[in-house]
Design an enzyme around this catalytic site. Structure first.
Site, PDB file in Angstrom:
ATOM      1  N   GLU A 161      31.133  39.554  38.026  1.00 55.06           N
ATOM      2  CA  GLU A 161      32.450  38.921  37.856  1.00 55.06           C
ATOM      3  C   GLU A 161      33.328  39.254  39.050  1.00 55.06           C
ATOM      4  O   GLU A 161      33.426  40.407  39.457  1.00 55.06           O
ATOM      5  CB  GLU A 161      33.146  39.432  36.603  1.00 55.06           C
ATOM      6  CG  GLU A 161      34.466  38.716  36.355  1.00 55.06           C
ATOM      7  CD  GLU A 161      35.655  39.618  36.117  1.00 55.06           C
ATOM      8  OE1 GLU A 161      36.627  39.154  35.503  1.00 55.06           O
ATOM      9  OE2 GLU A 161      35.649  40.789  36.562  1.00 55.06           O
TER      10      GLU A 161
ATOM     11  N   ASP B 111      31.700  43.988  35.719  1.00 54.19           N
ATOM     12  CA  ASP B 111      33.144  43.770  35.814  1.00 54.19           C
ATOM     13  C   ASP B 111      33.662  43.932  37.247  1.00 54.19           C
ATOM     14  O   ASP B 111      33.294  44.870  37.953  1.00 54.19           O
ATOM     15  CB  ASP B 111      33.821  44.817  34.906  1.00 54.19           C
ATOM     16  CG  ASP B 111      35.316  44.631  34.765  1.00 54.19           C
ATOM     17  OD1 ASP B 111      35.728  43.654  34.140  1.00 54.19           O
ATOM     18  OD2 ASP B 111      36.069  45.474  35.300  1.00 54.19           O
TER      19      ASP B 111
HETATM   20  C1  NOJ Z   1      38.099  42.023  34.337  1.00 56.69           C
HETATM   21  C2  NOJ Z   1      38.113  41.987  32.844  1.00 56.69           C
HETATM   22  O1  NOJ Z   1      37.591  40.759  32.416  1.00 56.69           O
HETATM   23  C3  NOJ Z   1      39.542  42.201  32.410  1.00 56.69           C
HETATM   24  O2  NOJ Z   1      39.715  41.962  31.035  1.00 56.69           O
HETATM   25  C4  NOJ Z   1      39.949  43.592  32.793  1.00 56.69           C
HETATM   26  O3  NOJ Z   1      41.314  43.782  32.514  1.00 56.69           O
HETATM   27  C5  NOJ Z   1      39.702  43.864  34.282  1.00 56.69           C
HETATM   28  N1  NOJ Z   1      38.456  43.331  34.761  1.00 56.69           N
HETATM   29  C6  NOJ Z   1      39.695  45.338  34.548  1.00 56.69           C
HETATM   30  O4  NOJ Z   1      38.526  45.923  34.033  1.00 56.69           O
END
Ligand code: NOJ
Ligand code: CA
Length: 531
Positions: free
Chosen positions: A266, A202
Site C-alpha cells: 500500500e 501498510d
Molecule cells: C494506512 C492505513 O490504511 C491507515 O488506516 C493508517 O492510518 C495508516 N496507514 C498508518 O498506519
C-alpha cells in the site's frame, strides 16, 4: 498463473464486519460466522481471498494501525484460537487469508518502544528514529506528519525527539537498522507458519527516510497530490530509493517460510513511481501494489480511462495492476461517484486487467455514514467509511445485538439478506460479475485495449482478449441514455456484431445479438459483449 491474478480480493474491516458477542464491535468469530457470504456456499460472492485490517493487540489510537503486539490478537477481537478457527474455516472453503503487516511504526505502547524510551543505552533504542533538538530547541527538522503537525514528538524522559510519520502514538521504526529487519521478519514468519497466505503491507513509502534528516522543500503547485501534504513536498521522508530494500527484506522472510505468499503493498504515490515496488522480476519484491486512481478520478469516462491506462503504460509487461474503488481510509465510492453509478462501477472494477480489491459493504451499495458532532472517533475523520456491515434490515443490522461502535445508518434496502433474495440487486450483480470473470480467461487474465470513443459521448469502452476469447466492455458514465459506436472507435478491429453477455441493467436486457455500430445504453449502464 498465480491465484491472485485472476482472483478477487475482499477487504474486511474487522471492527465493523460482524459482532459475535454483543459488545458492539466486530470480532474474529463474527467473521468466521459470515464466511458463507464470501465463498463456498451457493449464494456466496465468490471472492478468492480476504484481507483483514489489523486485529493485533493495540491501544487503538489509529484503530489497530498502532500495534503493541504483532503476534497476538487484541482481546476485543478474540484470541489466537479464534484466529486459527477463522483460518481453518476460510481454507476449507478455498478462501485465502491475508493479514495487514505494519512495518513502518509500532504503538508507543509496544514493549520495544517502552524499552527504547526507558534509556538512551537500551538496545531497543536503535529500533526507532531519535534526534536531538534543533539549535533553537525545536524539532530536529521541519518534516510534517500525515495527520498534521510536526512529525517529531519530544520524549521528556530520554531528552530527545522521536519521529512519527502518522500519529505521535505511532513511533516510526528505523529500517536502516538491521535489527528492525529481523524483528519484522519474525512477525512475517510467525503468521505464515500459522498458515496465512500473505500480507497487505501498510504505508510502504513511509517506511524509510533520509538518515541525514534533510529538510523537505515547501510544496509547489506543480507537484502531484500524493507527494505534498501539510505544506511540504515530502522528498526526504517518503518514497525513498531504499524503500525497495524494505520490501525485499519482507519478501525474503516470507520466502523462507512459504514461497509464493502474496505481498500486496500500500502506498499513495504517483503511478509513475509505483511499479518500482514490483522489483526487477516477479517474486523480487511486491506481487501487487495498490494503484488508487479511482479515489480521485471522479465518475467521468475520460478520467477513468486515463487512470486505467496510466497503469498499463507505467507497469512492466510482467506487472499486474491492483485497484480498489473504496477502502477504510477514504470516502466510499457510493458517496464520491453517487449511487447512480454503483452498478457500472462494479462492472468496471471487475472487468479491468488487474486484481480488484472490494471493500466490505460496497457489494450492497453502502455509502458513507457521517458521524454527527460528538460521535466522531477517528481523529483523521474516517469513521464514515468504516461503519458496520448491514446484514439484515433490523435494529443492529444483524451486525450486533448490542450498541454498535459506530452508527449503522439506513438498513432498509442496503442489507445483505434482502439483496440476496433479489436477482436484480447490486449484490446479485456482484455475484454474477465475479462468476463471469472467474469463468472467462479474457476478463480475468487477458490483455486490455482501450477504444477511442468520442469524448462527448461520455462512454468508456475496452476490449479484453485471451487466445480466441474476446470481450468488449462498454460503460456509460454521463448518466444519460444514448447510442454509441464502439465499432467505429475500434477502427476495424471489432466485428460488426457481438452477443450481449451481461448488462448492469439485469432487469431490462435479455441476452442477444448487438449491432456494435449502434449500441443503445441507458444512463450509467454497462455491458459486457462476447465478440
Ligand atoms: C494506512 C492505513 O490504511 C491507515 O488506516 C493508517 O492510518 C495508516 N496507514 C498508518 O498506519
Ligand atoms: Ca464483539
Amino acid at each position: 498463473m498465480t491465484w491472485w491474478r485472476p482472483g478477487v480480493l475482499y477487504q474486511i474491516y474487522p471492527r465493523s464486519f460482524a459482532d459475535s458477542n454483543g459488545d458492539g464491535i466486530g470480532d474474529l468469530d463474527g467473521i468466521t460466522a459470515h464466511l458463507d457470504h464470501l465463498r463456498g456456499s451457493p449464494g456466496s460472492l465468490g471472492v478468492d481471498a480476504i484481507w483483514i485490517s489489523p486485529f493485533f493487540r493495540s491501544p487503538g489510537a489509529d484503530f489497530g494501525y498502532d500495534v503493541s503486539d504483532y503476534t497476538d490478537i487484541d482481546p476485543v477481537y478474540g484470541d489466537l484460537a479464534a484466529f486459527d478457527r477463522l483460518l481453518a474455516a476460510a481454507h476449507e472453503r478455498g478462501l485465502r487469508v491475508l493479514l495487514d503487516l505494519i512495518p513502518g511504526h509500532t504503538s508507543v505502547e509496544h514493549p520495544w518502544f517502552r524499552a527504547a524510551r526507558s534509556s538512551r543505552t537500551d538496545p531497543h533504542r536503535r529500533l526507532y528514529i531519535w534526534a536531538d533538538p534543533a539549535p533553537d530547541g525545536g524539532p530536529p527538522n521541519g518534516w510534517t506528519s500525515t495527520f498534521g503537525g510536526s512529525a517529531w514528538e519530544w520524549d521528556e524522559g530520554s531528552g530527545q525527539y522521536y519521529l512519527h510519520s502518522f500519529y505521535p502514538e505511532q513511533p516510526d521504526l528505523d529500517w536502516h537498522e538491521p535489527a528492525v529487519h529481523e524483528r519484522i521478519g519474525e512477525v512475517v514468519r510467525f503468521w505464515l507458519q500459522r498458515g496465512v497466505d500473505g500480507f497487505r503491507v501498510d504505508a510502504i513509502d513511509r517506511s524509510i527516510k533520509d538518515p541525514l534528516l534533510r529538510e523537505n522543500p515547501a510544496a509547489m503547485s506543480t507537484q502531484r497530490r500524493f507527494d505534498y501534504f501539510r505544506g511540504q513536498y515530502h522528498l526526504w521522508n517518503k518514497d525513498r530509493p531504499e524503500a525497495l530494500d524494505v520490501v525485499r527484506s519482507i519478501r525474503r522472510s516470507a520466502e523462507r517460510v512459504k514461497p509464493g505468499s502474496l505481498l500486496l503493498g500500500e502506498s499513495y504515490i504517483p503511478i509513475e513511481r509505483l511499479a518500482r515496488y514490483l522489483g526487477d522480476h516477479p517474486g523480487d519484491a511486491f506481487d501487487l501494489v495498490f494503484d488508487f486512481p479511482f479515489l480521485d478520478s471522479g465518475w467521468d469516462a475520460g478520467a477513468l480511462r486515463h487512470a486505467v491506462e496510466a497503469a498499463e503504460a507505467h507497469f512492466p509487461p510482467s506487472g499486474w495492476p491492483c485497484r480498489a474503488l473504496s477502502n477504510h481510509d477514504n470516502p466510499r465510492h457510493a458517496t464520491r461517484f453517487g449511487r447512480g453509478s454503483l452498478r457500472a462501477a462494479a462492472m468496471l472494477s471487475l472487468t479491468l486487467r488487474g486484481t480488484p480489491v472490494l471493500y466490505m459493504g460496497e457489494e450492497i451499495g453502502m455509502a458513507d455514514v457521517p458521524a454527527t458532532e460528538g460521535e466522531a472517533l477517528d481523529r483523521a475523520g474516517r469513521d464514515a467509511a468504516r461503519t458496520p456491515m448491514r446484514w439484515r434490515n433490523e435494529p443492529g443490522a444483524g451486525f450486533t445485538s448490542g450498541e454498535p461502535w459506530l452508527r449503522i445508518g439506513d438498513t432498509s434496502s442496503v442489507n445483505v439478506a434482502d439483496q440476496s433474495d433479489d436477482p436484480h440487486s447490486l449484490l446479485s450483480l456482484y455475484r454474477r460479475l465475479i462468476a463471469l470473470r472467474g469463468a472467462s480467461a479474457a476478463l480475468s487474465g487477458g490483455s486490455y485495449r482501450g477504444l477511442d470513443m468520442p469524448p462527448e459521448g461520455g462512454v468508456l469502452a475496452y476490449v479484453r482478449e485471451s487466445g480466441t476469447e474476446r470481450r468488449l466492455v462498454v460503460i456509460e458514465c454521463r448518466g444519460q441514455d444514448g447510442r454509441h459506436d464502439p465499432f467505429a472507435a475500434a477502427r476495424g478491429r471489432l466485428p460488426e456484431t457481438g452477443r450481449l453477455a451481461l448488462s448492469t441493467d439485469t432487469s431490462r436486457r435479455a441476452s442477444g445479438d448487438l449491432d456494435l455500430s449502434g449500441v443503445e445504453l441507458s444512463a450509467n449502464e454497462g455491458i459486457i459483449v462476447d465478440l
